[in-house]
Design an enzyme around this catalytic site. Structure first.
Site, PDB file in Angstrom:
ATOM      1  N   HIS A  93       5.148  -0.674  -0.001  1.00 57.10           N
ATOM      2  CA  HIS A  93       3.952   0.015   0.502  1.00 57.10           C
ATOM      3  C   HIS A  93       4.247   1.484   0.830  1.00 57.10           C
ATOM      4  CE1 HIS A  93       2.360  -4.168   1.728  1.00 57.10           C
ATOM      5  NE2 HIS A  93       1.652  -3.745   0.683  1.00 57.10           N
ATOM      6  N   HIS A  97       0.663  -1.705   7.727  1.00 57.56           N
ATOM      7  CA  HIS A  97      -0.198  -1.804   6.548  1.00 57.56           C
ATOM      8  C   HIS A  97      -0.572  -3.279   6.410  1.00 57.56           C
ATOM      9  CE1 HIS A  97      -1.391  -0.756   2.292  1.00 57.56           C
ATOM     10  NE2 HIS A  97      -1.266  -2.076   2.206  1.00 57.56           N
ATOM     11  N   GLU A 110      -3.698   5.464  -1.069  1.00 59.99           N
ATOM     12  CA  GLU A 110      -2.566   5.489  -2.000  1.00 59.99           C
ATOM     13  C   GLU A 110      -2.882   6.310  -3.249  1.00 59.99           C
ATOM     14  OE1 GLU A 110      -0.509   1.140  -1.276  1.00 59.99           O
ATOM     15  OE2 GLU A 110      -2.453   1.203  -2.287  1.00 59.99           O
ATOM     16  N   ARG A 132       1.564 -15.129   1.002  1.00 60.06           N
ATOM     17  CA  ARG A 132       3.026 -15.044   0.972  1.00 60.06           C
ATOM     18  C   ARG A 132       3.615 -15.420   2.323  1.00 60.06           C
ATOM     19  NH1 ARG A 132       3.487  -9.060  -1.396  1.00 60.06           N
ATOM     20  NH2 ARG A 132       1.254  -9.136  -1.858  1.00 60.06           N
ATOM     21  N   ARG A 168       0.751   3.558  -9.927  1.00 55.57           N
ATOM     22  CA  ARG A 168       1.573   3.010  -8.855  1.00 55.57           C
ATOM     23  C   ARG A 168       2.487   1.956  -9.460  1.00 55.57           C
ATOM     24  NH1 ARG A 168      -0.021  -1.897  -4.994  1.00 55.57           N
ATOM     25  NH2 ARG A 168       1.808  -1.964  -3.656  1.00 55.57           N
ATOM     26  N   ASN A 194      -3.812   1.827  -9.950  1.00 57.46           N
ATOM     27  CA  ASN A 194      -3.037   1.090  -8.957  1.00 57.46           C
ATOM     28  C   ASN A 194      -3.224  -0.390  -9.251  1.00 57.46           C
ATOM     29  OD1 ASN A 194      -2.019  -0.162  -6.649  1.00 57.46           O
ATOM     30  ND2 ASN A 194      -2.877   1.343  -5.237  1.00 57.46           N
TER      31      ASN A 194
END
Length: 389
Positions: free
Chosen positions: A179, A203, A374, A236, A91, A10
Site C-alpha cells: 500500500h 489504510h 493512489e 485475508r 500500479r 490500478n
C-alpha cells in the site's frame, strides 16, 4: 496539445481503477476517474467527469479480457482523444528489492515484474495482463510502473528481517510492506503536522494495512513478505501462527492450493462471520458472528497501532484512510476506544461526519481522516519519468 494526457491503471483482483490526467505546462491536473468493475455480471465501466457520473454495461467477459478492455477503451475514446496519450502508468504491487522507485516498462522491466509474481499472486498477474494488453492497444505509448513496495525501502534492515536462517533472508525472504502508493499520498497531506511528526496511517479497505511514518518516511509496516500479513482483512487472514499452516498441510491433509485459497479468499471478516466480507454489512447485522468479526478487526488494528508506535518511539497522529477508514465512523470509534490508554480521544460529532480532524482538543494524539489518492501518485510518477527521458 498533442501527447498531453496520462492514463493511470490500478489493477485489483476484481476491478481496475483508472484516472485520466492532463499535463498543463509542468503540472498535471485530473480530468476524470473511474473503475472497470468485474464483480457482478454484466460488468460495468463507471466514470466521473465534469461533475457527471457516467456508466456503461460491458458485453465482454473475463474469458476474453482483451475484448473487455477494448470495449472499455472504445467507450472512453468517445469522451477523450486517446491519441493524445503520452504515458500509461500502472500500479504494480511488488517490486521486491529490484525497484526502489517507479520505472519505465521495458522488456527487461516486464520480465523482472513477472519474476516477482509469485510473491503477490492475488495482484501481480492482473497487473501483468493489463500491461500486456495496453502494449497491444497502444504500442507507441510509454508505460510506467509505480510499485507499492518502493515506499517502504526506507525501513531499517532490522525491521525488514524475519528470525529465519540468514541464507533465506539473503534470497529475499524478508518484510517488504505494501500500500506504498497510498501512504506516499498520505505523507504528502500532513503539512499541518509538526516537522518530523510520528504518524501511524491505517489504510483500511478490502486489503488493509498500517504504516509507521516519521517525517513522511516509512519506518515500519504491518504487512511483511506478502499481502497476507498484519491485520485481518475482508477475506485475508492477516498475521497467522505458521504452526497453523503446518497443521493444515500435515494432519488435515490440505493441499498448497487449498491453503492458499483459504488464506487469501476465505478468511478475514468473511471467515470469522461466516457470511460477509463487507464491514458495512457486518455492522448492520445483528448476528453475533458479525459483531465478533468487527471486534476482532478493530482489536487487531489497535494492537498494530501500539506495535508501530514502539518502532517510532512515540505517536503524534493516527490517520484513517481508504474505503473503511474514510467512511465508517463505527470502526474508527472502536479502534479509538481501545487506544484510549494512549490518550486518544475522538470528537463523536466530527467522527460521525467523517471530518478531517476527528480528535478532541484535549486528545494527546491527533486523529485524522484523509481520503487517499493512489492514482494521483501513479500519474505524478509517470510524468516524472516521461520528463527525464
Amino acid at each position: 496539445m498533442a501527447n498531453d494526457l496520462i492514463l493511470t491503471l490500478n489493477a485489483g483482483s476484481s476491478t481496475v481503477k483508472l484516472g485520466i490526467y492532463e499535463v498543463v505546462r509542468t503540472e498535471i491536473s485530473a480530468l476524470a476517474s473511474g473503475v472497470i468493475d468485474f464483480r457482478d455480471a454484466p460488468f460495468e465501466i463507471r466514470l466521473k467527469h465534469d461533475g457527471q457520473s457516467l456508466s456503461k454495461p460491458l458485453t465482454a467477459t473475463l474469458d476474453d479480457p482483451n475484448a473487455l478492455l477494448q470495449e472499455s477503451f472504445d467507450w472512453l475514446a468517445q469522451r477523450f482523444d486517446l491519441s493524445r496519450l503520452s504515458t500509461i502508468g500502472h500500479r504494480v504491487v511488488h517490486g521486491g528489492d529490484i525497484f526502489t522507485g517507479p520505472a519505465v516498462i521495458t522488456d527487461e522491466v516486464l520480465e523482472q515484474i513477472e519474476a516477482l509474481a509469485e510473491l503477490a499472486p492475488l495482484h501481480q498477474p492482473q497487473s501483468l495482463r493489463l500491461i500486456r494488453a495496453m502494449r497491444a492497444f497502444q504500442p507507441g505509448v510509454t508505460q510506467t510502473a509505480s510499485f507499492d513496495t518502493a515506499f517502504h525501502t526506507t525501513n531499517d534492515a532490522l525491521v525488514r528481517r524475519f528470525a529465519i536462517p540468514r541464507a533465506l533472508h539473503d534470497q529475499g525472504i524478508k518484510r517488504y510492506g505494501f500500500h506504498g502508493l497510498s501512504y506516499r499520498y498520505i505523507a504528502g497531506q500532513l503539512a499541518d503536522l509538526p516537522q518530523g511528526a510520528k504518524v501511524v496511517a491505517a489504510h483500511l479497505g478490502s486489503g488493509a494495512s498500517l504504516c509507521a511514518m516519521e517525517g513522511g518516511i516509512s519506518r515500519d509496516s504491518s504487512m511483511g513478505f506478502s499481502t497476507l500479513d498484519g491485520i485481518p482483512m475482508a477475506t485475508r487472514t492477516g498475521a497467522l501462527d505458521p504452526g497453523v499452516i503446518l497443521h493444515l498441510m500435515g494432519p488435515l491433509g490440505m493441499t498448497l492450493e487449498q491453503v492458499e485459497t483459504m488464506l487469501y479468499r476465505e478468511s478475514g471478516l468473511l471467515g470469522v462471520s461466516g457470511f460477509a466480507a463487507d464491514s458495512r454489512e457486518l455492522i448492520a447485522s445483528d448476528r453475533p458472528e458479525a459483531a465478533e468479526a468487527i471486534a476482532l478487526f478493530c482489536h487487531r488494528i489497535a494492537g498494530e497501532v501500539a506495535r508501530l508506535a514502539t518502532t517510532l518511539q512515540g505517536l503524534d497522529a493516527l490517520v484513517f484512510t481508504a474505503g473503511i477508514g474514510e467512511n465508517q465512523p463505527e470502526i474508527r470509534a472502536k479502534v479509538a476506544r481501545q487506544l484510549g490508554w494512549l490518550g486518544l480521544d475522538l470528537d463523536a460529532g466530527a467522527n460521525a461526519a467523517n471530518a478531517r480532524l476527528i480528535s478532541t482538543p484535549q486528545s494527546r494524539i491527533t486523529a485524522l481522516v484523509i481520503p487517499t489518492d493512489e492514482e494521483s501518485i501513479i500519474a505524478e510518477q509517470a510524468f516524472s519519468l516521461k520528463e527525464t527521458k
